[in-house]
Design a protein around this motif. Structure first.
Motif, PDB file in Angstrom:
ATOM      1  N   LEU A 158       0.824  -1.195   0.000  1.00  0.00           N
ATOM      2  CA  LEU A 158       0.000   0.000   0.000  1.00  0.00           C
ATOM      3  C   LEU A 158       0.867   1.257   0.000  1.00  0.00           C
ATOM      4  N   GLU A 159       0.660   2.116  -0.988  1.00  0.00           N
ATOM      5  CA  GLU A 159       1.349   3.395  -1.077  1.00  0.00           C
ATOM      6  C   GLU A 159       0.299   4.482  -1.255  1.00  0.00           C
ATOM      7  N   LEU A 160       0.721   5.725  -1.117  1.00  0.00           N
ATOM      8  CA  LEU A 160      -0.217   6.836  -1.217  1.00  0.00           C
ATOM      9  C   LEU A 160      -0.889   6.901  -2.584  1.00  0.00           C
ATOM     10  N   TRP A 161      -0.117   6.810  -3.665  1.00  0.00           N
ATOM     11  CA  TRP A 161      -0.705   6.964  -4.987  1.00  0.00           C
ATOM     12  C   TRP A 161      -1.626   5.795  -5.329  1.00  0.00           C
ATOM     13  N   THR A 162      -1.323   4.590  -4.830  1.00  0.00           N
ATOM     14  CA  THR A 162      -2.219   3.465  -5.114  1.00  0.00           C
ATOM     15  C   THR A 162      -3.534   3.609  -4.355  1.00  0.00           C
ATOM     16  N   THR A 163      -3.468   4.153  -3.154  1.00  0.00           N
ATOM     17  CA  THR A 163      -4.693   4.404  -2.399  1.00  0.00           C
ATOM     18  C   THR A 163      -5.557   5.441  -3.106  1.00  0.00           C
ATOM     19  N   LEU A 164      -4.934   6.507  -3.596  1.00  0.00           N
ATOM     20  CA  LEU A 164      -5.664   7.537  -4.326  1.00  0.00           C
ATOM     21  C   LEU A 164      -6.226   6.995  -5.635  1.00  0.00           C
ATOM     22  N   ALA A 165      -5.464   6.178  -6.325  1.00  0.00           N
ATOM     23  CA  ALA A 165      -5.945   5.592  -7.580  1.00  0.00           C
ATOM     24  C   ALA A 165      -7.120   4.658  -7.320  1.00  0.00           C
ATOM     25  N   ALA A 219      -9.232   4.837  -4.762  1.00  0.00           N
ATOM     26  CA  ALA A 219     -10.377   5.680  -4.393  1.00  0.00           C
ATOM     27  C   ALA A 219     -10.968   6.365  -5.625  1.00  0.00           C
ATOM     28  N   GLY A 220     -10.123   6.848  -6.506  1.00  0.00           N
ATOM     29  CA  GLY A 220     -10.601   7.493  -7.730  1.00  0.00           C
ATOM     30  C   GLY A 220     -11.321   6.526  -8.647  1.00  0.00           C
ATOM     31  N   GLY A 221     -10.784   5.316  -8.770  1.00  0.00           N
ATOM     32  CA  GLY A 221     -11.430   4.305  -9.609  1.00  0.00           C
ATOM     33  C   GLY A 221     -12.787   3.895  -9.066  1.00  0.00           C
ATOM     34  N   LEU A 222     -12.861   3.686  -7.768  1.00  0.00           N
ATOM     35  CA  LEU A 222     -14.139   3.308  -7.165  1.00  0.00           C
ATOM     36  C   LEU A 222     -15.146   4.457  -7.239  1.00  0.00           C
ATOM     37  N   SER A 223     -14.678   5.689  -7.130  1.00  0.00           N
ATOM     38  CA  SER A 223     -15.565   6.846  -7.269  1.00  0.00           C
ATOM     39  C   SER A 223     -16.097   6.959  -8.689  1.00  0.00           C
ATOM     40  N   ALA A 224     -15.242   6.716  -9.664  1.00  0.00           N
ATOM     41  CA  ALA A 224     -15.688   6.760 -11.056  1.00  0.00           C
ATOM     42  C   ALA A 224     -16.734   5.691 -11.331  1.00  0.00           C
ATOM     43  N   VAL A 225     -16.533   4.502 -10.778  1.00  0.00           N
ATOM     44  CA  VAL A 225     -17.527   3.436 -10.936  1.00  0.00           C
ATOM     45  C   VAL A 225     -18.840   3.841 -10.269  1.00  0.00           C
ATOM     46  N   ALA A 226     -18.754   4.462  -9.106  1.00  0.00           N
ATOM     47  CA  ALA A 226     -19.966   4.901  -8.405  1.00  0.00           C
ATOM     48  C   ALA A 226     -20.726   5.953  -9.210  1.00  0.00           C
ATOM     49  N   VAL A 227     -19.995   6.884  -9.828  1.00  0.00           N
ATOM     50  CA  VAL A 227     -20.647   7.897 -10.667  1.00  0.00           C
ATOM     51  C   VAL A 227     -21.314   7.228 -11.864  1.00  0.00           C
ATOM     52  N   GLY A 228     -20.621   6.301 -12.503  1.00  0.00           N
ATOM     53  CA  GLY A 228     -21.201   5.588 -13.639  1.00  0.00           C
ATOM     54  C   GLY A 228     -22.440   4.805 -13.262  1.00  0.00           C
ATOM     55  N   LEU A 266     -14.129  13.786  -5.992  1.00  0.00           N
ATOM     56  CA  LEU A 266     -13.179  12.853  -5.396  1.00  0.00           C
ATOM     57  C   LEU A 266     -12.404  12.108  -6.470  1.00  0.00           C
ATOM     58  N   ALA A 267     -13.098  11.689  -7.520  1.00  0.00           N
ATOM     59  CA  ALA A 267     -12.427  10.979  -8.605  1.00  0.00           C
ATOM     60  C   ALA A 267     -11.404  11.878  -9.289  1.00  0.00           C
ATOM     61  N   LEU A 268     -11.779  13.116  -9.576  1.00  0.00           N
ATOM     62  CA  LEU A 268     -10.876  14.048 -10.241  1.00  0.00           C
ATOM     63  C   LEU A 268      -9.691  14.410  -9.353  1.00  0.00           C
ATOM     64  N   THR A 269      -9.934  14.649  -8.083  1.00  0.00           N
ATOM     65  CA  THR A 269      -8.851  14.984  -7.156  1.00  0.00           C
ATOM     66  C   THR A 269      -7.888  13.814  -7.001  1.00  0.00           C
ATOM     67  N   ALA A 285      -5.743  13.576 -10.132  1.00  0.00           N
ATOM     68  CA  ALA A 285      -4.738  14.637 -10.235  1.00  0.00           C
ATOM     69  C   ALA A 285      -3.611  14.436  -9.239  1.00  0.00           C
ATOM     70  N   VAL A 286      -3.936  14.136  -7.985  1.00  0.00           N
ATOM     71  CA  VAL A 286      -2.895  13.942  -6.972  1.00  0.00           C
ATOM     72  C   VAL A 286      -2.079  12.689  -7.262  1.00  0.00           C
ATOM     73  N   GLY A 287      -2.767  11.610  -7.666  1.00  0.00           N
ATOM     74  CA  GLY A 287      -2.049  10.381  -8.002  1.00  0.00           C
ATOM     75  C   GLY A 287      -1.097  10.563  -9.170  1.00  0.00           C
ATOM     76  N   ALA A 288      -1.532  11.306 -10.190  1.00  0.00           N
ATOM     77  CA  ALA A 288      -0.667  11.578 -11.331  1.00  0.00           C
ATOM     78  C   ALA A 288       0.521  12.446 -10.919  1.00  0.00           C
ATOM     79  N   GLY A 289       0.261  13.421 -10.059  1.00  0.00           N
ATOM     80  CA  GLY A 289       1.350  14.269  -9.584  1.00  0.00           C
ATOM     81  C   GLY A 289       2.388  13.501  -8.799  1.00  0.00           C
ATOM     82  N   ILE A 290       1.932  12.595  -7.942  1.00  0.00           N
ATOM     83  CA  ILE A 290       2.874  11.794  -7.157  1.00  0.00           C
ATOM     84  C   ILE A 290       3.637  10.823  -8.047  1.00  0.00           C
ATOM     85  N   ALA A 291       2.934  10.226  -9.034  1.00  0.00           N
ATOM     86  CA  ALA A 291       3.597   9.268  -9.912  1.00  0.00           C
ATOM     87  C   ALA A 291       4.652   9.948 -10.791  1.00  0.00           C
ATOM     88  N   LEU A 292       4.409  11.184 -11.170  1.00  0.00           N
ATOM     89  CA  LEU A 292       5.360  11.896 -12.030  1.00  0.00           C
ATOM     90  C   LEU A 292       6.506  12.532 -11.252  1.00  0.00           C
TER      91      LEU A 292
END
Length: 93
Positions: free
Chosen positions: A31-38, A40-49, A79-82, A85-92
């Motif tokens: 478990l890392e920060l960016w994987t947790t954010l990813a 959460a973002g993925g599950l939020s996107a599924v919830a919106v869909g 939440l999905a967008l945040t 964005a944060v996950g991409a920033g940490i990964a880069l």
């Protein structure tokens, strides 16, 4: 106007891919920060869909008088967008 099924397909597919990739990374590297954010973002996107698919879309507020669904959908989309964005920033970084 596109059907709900066509509109819901994009966030569900994207969310499943993002959450699946994050879950695979958690299994391999822990478990890392960016994987947790990813995740959460993925599950939020599924919830919106799923909300769009079932007719709980807050962006279509003609039949929603109390605004409850509107706030929920905007919160999940935010939440999905945040998370993205944060996950991409940490990964880069």
């Amino acid at each position: 106007m596109p059907s709900n099924k066509a509109t819901a397909a994009a966030p569900i597919a994207t969310g499943v891919l993002l959450a699946g990739t994050a879950a695979r990374e958690v299994a391999q590297h822990g478990l890392e920060l960016w994987t947790t954010l990813a995740l959460a973002g993925g599950l939020s996107a599924v919830a919106v869909g799923l909300g769009v698919l079932t007719g709980l879309s807050g962006f279509d507020s003609d039949d929603d008088l109390d605004g409850h669904h509107d706030r929920t959908t905007v919160a999940l989309a935010g939440l999905a967008l945040t998370s993205l964005a944060v996950g991409a920033g940490i990964a880069l970084a």
